[in-house]
Structure formats: structure tokens, C-alpha cells
Design an enzyme around this catalytic site. Structure first.
Site, PDB file in Angstrom:
ATOM      1  N   LYS A  28       0.853  -1.188   0.000  1.00  0.00           N
ATOM      2  CA  LYS A  28       0.000   0.000   0.000  1.00  0.00           C
ATOM      3  C   LYS A  28       0.887   1.236   0.000  1.00  0.00           C
ATOM      4  CE  LYS A  28       0.799   1.428   4.441  1.00  0.00           C
ATOM      5  NZ  LYS A  28       1.468   2.715   4.804  1.00  0.00           N
ATOM      6  N   ASP A  34      -2.794  -0.981  10.493  1.00  0.00           N
ATOM      7  CA  ASP A  34      -3.080  -0.980   9.059  1.00  0.00           C
ATOM      8  C   ASP A  34      -3.766  -2.253   8.576  1.00  0.00           C
ATOM      9  OD1 ASP A  34      -1.933   1.503   8.907  1.00  0.00           O
ATOM     10  OD2 ASP A  34      -0.058   0.828   7.993  1.00  0.00           O
TER      11      ASP A  34
END
Length: 296
Positions: free
Chosen positions: A18, A144
Site C-alpha cells: 500500500k 493498518d
């Protein structure tokens, strides 16, 4: 549950990286945690996990071992055992990791691995937990992990736990990993870190130039990051992701990104990838669900 329908052949699952397309620090709570606004987007590049469910034993085996990381500290193992404990399942799994993402780069490698394990084993063990339930388990493993579990680009607020789906442009990126390890705590405790960026609506933020509030401090403390970012900025808009150490440049085409990649020395770790608002993990899950519906 009909264990005879369990898929016990090897299955292959992506564990994508990401990027934080922007990161603003808008305040600090009394407990020391920072309030932020950030935009997560996946890319079509990452690790791969080969997961084989085992109905004969509850053991979790992971190969190869990650140098310097004890099994009980491995997020893959933590995710699998957390899912076992949450559901009281007696099933096990053999997990093979093909690691290509750099550790400690701010691109979510460990969190992505944990999320992939949760999503894969939820399907293979026929547990039928919702994304919300998996995200709740994942949050205990890392801040996350829920983003990767949900599998959609997201705007995060609070301390990162408040998520709403977002659809930023899916650009091409050249991601570079400077050969330094950054201690996140050193960045967030630095006296010169900006902590009062005004909160803004996502619609406003998407129209403005993207900025990472941690970048100034990281460049000041880590000359290698500053060097790589300065080099990238010659070619395209470029920023730090998370607290680093990875930096990225954005391009409108794969060819443009690859031309700049070719100019990097072979000693520099880098890759080209396309931004993806729907995670490759979610696409793979949909394919497996279509081929092997959980009709139990």
C-alpha cells in the site's frame, strides 16, 4: 460444517503493498497518539502466500522462516492463531511466503501478510466471518491490517481506525526503498514534527496537492531518504509513504515509470506498480468464492 468440502489443495493469495498518498497530522491526544488524515491505496505488486488448509491438525507452519523474526512474533502466525482462538476452530494450515516487499518500508508488508492470512483462512476454513469481524481481529495485530482486510482504498481519520472507502486516481508508481531503517517512534516524537495541520474534508484533500507531514523530519534525519526523494523529484511528483523509508513517484503511464526505473543504479531496490482501489486480494477471494462457494 462439512469438512469434506474443505479445500485442502494449495491456494495462492496476493499480499499487496500500500501507499499513503497523503498523510496529515492534525493533532495529538492526551494519551500521546496522533490524530491524522491519510489516504491508503493498494498497488498491484506484493508478496504471495501459498496457503494449504489442514483438517487433520491445528498446527500452523510457515516457510521459509524470516531471518531475525521468531515464529511467535511473525504476523502471519499471529493472524492465523488469532483466527483460531476467535472461532475455536481445530483446523490448521501450511503457509508458504514468497517475500518480495522490503521490511520496514512503510508500504505495509507485515500488515498485508496478516490480512491475507485472515481472508484466506476465513475462506478455506469455512468460518464465514464478515469483513467487520476480520477487521476487528486484524486491528489487534496492527493499525493498518483492517485496511488490507477490507480491500478498498480508504481515507483514514482518528488514529487511523476510522475508515471510509475512497477512489483516488489509479496512477503508475515508481517505489524506491532507501537502505535505511526508520524508527516510527523517533518521527512521531520529534519536536519539529507538524502536528496542527487543519482537518479538511476528503473532497477538498483530493483536489489539493498531496503532502506527507512526516516527510520533512524523515528527510532531515535520514540523508539517504532525502537523496532518493530529491532524485525522484527531478522526474515526477514524489513523496514519502507513511514514515518511510520507501518513497514513490507518480506517473500517468507504465512506460514513463519504467524509463525512470531504468536510470536507477542496480544497487537501489525499486519496483514499478499500478495503483489499485480494489485490492488484488479481494479479487482473488472473489475468484475462489466463485469456484468453491461455501455451501455448507
Amino acid at each position: 460444517m462439512d469438512t469434506e468440502k474443505m479445500i485442502t489443495t494449495p491456494t495462492h493469495w496476493p499480499s499487496p503493498a500500500k501507499l499513503n498518498l497523503f498523510l496529515y497530522i492534525t493533532g495529538r491526544r492526551d494519551n500521546g497518539y496522533h490524530e491524522l488524515q491519510t489516504l491508503f491505496q493498494f498497488v498491484d505488486f506484493g508478496d504471495e502466500l501459498t496457503v494449504t488448509a489442514n483438517r487433520e491438525t491445528s498446527s500452523i507452519t510457515i516457510t521459509p522462516e524470516i531471518p531475525g523474526v521468531a515464529t511467535e512474533d511473525n504476523l502471519i502466525w499471529k493472524a492465523a492463531t488469532a483466527l483460531q482462538q476467535h472461532t475455536s476452530t481445530t483446523f490448521g494450515a501450511d503457509i508458504q511466503l514468497k517475500k518480495v516487499l522490503p521490511m520496514g518500508g512503510g508500504i505495509g508488508g507485515g500488515s498485508s501478510n496478516a490480512a491475507t492470512v485472515l481472508v484466506a483462512l476465513n475462506h478455506l476454513w469455512q468460518l464465514n466471518l464478515s469483513d467487520d469481524q476480520l477487521a476487528e481481529i486484524g486491528l489487534k495485530l496492527g493499525a493498518d491490517v483492517p485496511v488490507f482486510v477490507r480491500g478498498h482504498a480508504a481515507f483514514a481519520e482518528g488514529v487511523g481506525e476510522q475508515l471510509q472507502p475512497a477512489n483516488p486516481d489509479e496512477k503508475w508508481y515508481l517505489v524506491v526503498k532507501p537502505q535505511v531503517s526508520i524508527a516510527t517512534v523517533d518521527i512521531f516524537t520529534h519536536s519539529e514534527l507538524t502536528r496542527n495541520t487543519p482537518k479538511r474534508a476528503l473532497s477538498t484533500l483530493l483536489e489539493q496537492e498531496y503532502v506527507n507531514d512526516c516527510e520533512k523530519i524523515v528527510r532531515m534525519l535520514y540523508p539517504e531518504v532525502d537523496k532518493q526523494l530529491s532524485w525522484l523529484l527531478q522526474y515526477a511528483p514524489s513523496r514519502l509513504t507513511g514514515t518511510g523509508s520507501c518513497v514513490f513517484a507518480e506517473f500517468s503511464s507504465k512506460k514513463e515509470a519504467e524509463l525512470v526505473l531504468e536510470q536507477l543504479p542496480d544497487t537501489v531496490s525499486a519496483f514499478v506498480a499500478k495503483g489499485r482501489n480494489i485490492s488484488p486480494l479481494k479479487e482473488t477471494l472473489a475468484e475462489y468464492q466463485s469456484a468453491h462457494p461455501q455451501s455448507i
